[in-house]
Design an enzyme around this catalytic site. Structure first.
Site, mmCIF file in Angstrom:
data_model
loop_
_atom_site.group_PDB
_atom_site.id
_atom_site.type_symbol
_atom_site.label_atom_id
_atom_site.label_comp_id
_atom_site.label_asym_id
_atom_site.label_seq_id
_atom_site.Cartn_x
_atom_site.Cartn_y
_atom_site.Cartn_z
ATOM 1 N N ASN A 98 0.874 -1.170 0.000
ATOM 2 C CA ASN A 98 0.000 0.000 0.000
ATOM 3 C C ASN A 98 0.915 1.226 0.000
ATOM 4 O OD1 ASN A 98 -1.825 2.033 0.467
ATOM 5 N ND2 ASN A 98 -2.370 1.379 2.548
ATOM 6 N N GLY A 112 2.427 2.110 10.702
ATOM 7 C CA GLY A 112 3.403 3.180 10.564
ATOM 8 C C GLY A 112 4.110 3.527 11.863
ATOM 9 N N HIS A 155 -9.544 1.347 4.626
ATOM 10 C CA HIS A 155 -8.278 1.504 5.346
ATOM 11 C C HIS A 155 -8.500 2.454 6.536
ATOM 12 C CE1 HIS A 155 -4.197 2.675 6.319
ATOM 13 N NE2 HIS A 155 -3.833 1.540 5.750
ATOM 14 N N GLU A 205 -6.861 4.838 7.654
ATOM 15 C CA GLU A 205 -6.641 6.263 7.365
ATOM 16 C C GLU A 205 -7.869 6.872 6.696
ATOM 17 O OE1 GLU A 205 -2.930 5.660 5.327
ATOM 18 O OE2 GLU A 205 -2.058 5.036 7.244
ATOM 19 N N GLU A 227 -5.799 -4.861 10.345
ATOM 20 C CA GLU A 227 -4.699 -3.920 10.594
ATOM 21 C C GLU A 227 -4.959 -3.157 11.890
ATOM 22 O OE1 GLU A 227 -2.578 -2.695 6.737
ATOM 23 O OE2 GLU A 227 -4.354 -1.446 6.888
ATOM 24 N N LYS A 247 0.189 4.252 -0.399
ATOM 25 C CA LYS A 247 -0.441 5.470 0.140
ATOM 26 C C LYS A 247 -0.117 6.660 -0.785
ATOM 27 C CE LYS A 247 -0.217 3.311 4.620
ATOM 28 N NZ LYS A 247 -0.153 3.441 6.075
ATOM 29 N N SER A 289 3.136 -2.344 10.277
ATOM 30 C CA SER A 289 4.589 -2.459 10.473
ATOM 31 C C SER A 289 5.136 -3.834 10.114
ATOM 32 C CB SER A 289 4.976 -2.065 11.906
ATOM 33 O OG SER A 289 4.643 -0.707 12.141
HETATM 34 P P1 PGA Z 1 2.706 0.105 7.629
HETATM 35 O O1 PGA Z 1 1.257 0.388 6.969
HETATM 36 O O2 PGA Z 1 3.202 -1.188 7.051
HETATM 37 O O3 PGA Z 1 3.526 1.278 7.258
HETATM 38 O O4 PGA Z 1 2.465 0.003 9.114
HETATM 39 C C1 PGA Z 1 0.333 -0.645 6.747
HETATM 40 C C2 PGA Z 1 -0.920 -0.092 6.115
HETATM 41 O O5 PGA Z 1 -1.316 1.033 6.471
HETATM 42 O O6 PGA Z 1 -1.564 -0.746 5.272
#
Ligand code: PGA
Length: 252
Positions: free
Chosen positions: A9, A175, A97, A99, A169, A11, A215
């Protein structure tokens, strides 16, 4: 036996030329180093879809979008419909997601509509669910995640839900460098699987891939992906570096 899936992803990262270079690197490393039957997906920003989709043709890699509208067409400035994605031969779309839930106020009801639009245009939704840190600390994470799954997916028939990919998630692990332990990941994946069994029966539930995200890195992917109900990963930060991403793919 479910096929493992590793989806990146990206982003809102990379310029066009950087995106093309990263895709070239991922394709090269995948074809040289990945022999296992893992499905690899790059979920990229909208403008890069018609450029990168032809770039990955005849490779092991598929392209996905990161969102789509709940509407089919019309006066929705700035939005992108599932029909548009389909017209660019995009097979996958991330929906829900954290976010999007947090910054764009996406609710279960809205996500149910987005899932329907995606499926109506033969896109495969990668449906995300997961709890925030305060919910985890309160101990209500299992019921919250069950509610997210139910609200967005349980109107679907058994035949239709079989087409979906689920991604668990935990928001506190996205992140942050803080990964769920393998036990925490497996426990929640088992909760989701059990919920799917209860609603759709064993055969349907056992066939639905459930990815872990938050992560995921080359040094923790192997352990996470070895959990019985973890069918691969949704990878954010580490998907922006070809070497790290393909090292994660190799753990699947
Ligand atoms: P990350 O993000 O691997 O940077 O923690 C995962 C995601 O948001 O899908």
């Amino acid at each position: 036996m479910r096929t493992k899936i590793v989806a990146g992803n990206w982003k809102m990262n990379k310029t066009l030329s950087e995106a093309q270079a990263l895709t070239t690197q991922v394709l090269g490393l995948c074809s040289a180093e990945v022999s296992a039957p893992v499905k690899v997906i790059l979920c990229v920003p909208y403008p890069y879809l018609p450029v990168l989709t032809p770039q990955v043709k005849h490779s092991k890699v598929d392209i996905g979008a990161q969102n789509c509208s709940e509407h089919d067409a019309g006066a929705y400035t700035g939005e992108v419909s599932a029909a548009m994605l389909k017209s660019m031969n995009v097979p996958y779309v991330i929906l829900g997601h954290s976010e999007r839930r947090q910054y764009f106020h996406e609710t279960g009801k809205l996500l149910a509509a987005k899932v329907d639009r995606a499926l109506a245009h033969q896109l495969i939704p990668i449906f995300c669910c997961g709890e925030s840190l305060d919910i985890r600390e309160k101990g209500t994470h299992e019921s919250l995640v069950r509610q997210q799954v139910e609200e967005a997916l349980f109107h679907l028939s058994a035949e239709v839900i079989s087409k979906i990919v689920v991604a668990y998630e935990p928001v506190w692990a996205i992140g942050t460098g803080k990964t769920a332990t393998t036990q925490q990941a497996q426990d929640m994946h088992a909760v989701i699987r059990k919920q799917l069994v209860g609603k759709y029966g064993d055969a349907v539930a056992q066939a639905i891939p459930i990815l872990y995200g938050g992560s995921v890195k080359p040094d923790n992917a192997k352990e996470l992906f070895s959990c019985p109900d973890v069918d691969g990963g949704l990878v954010g930060g580490a998907s922006l570096k070809a070497r790290d991403f393909v090292d994660i793919v190799k753990c699947a």
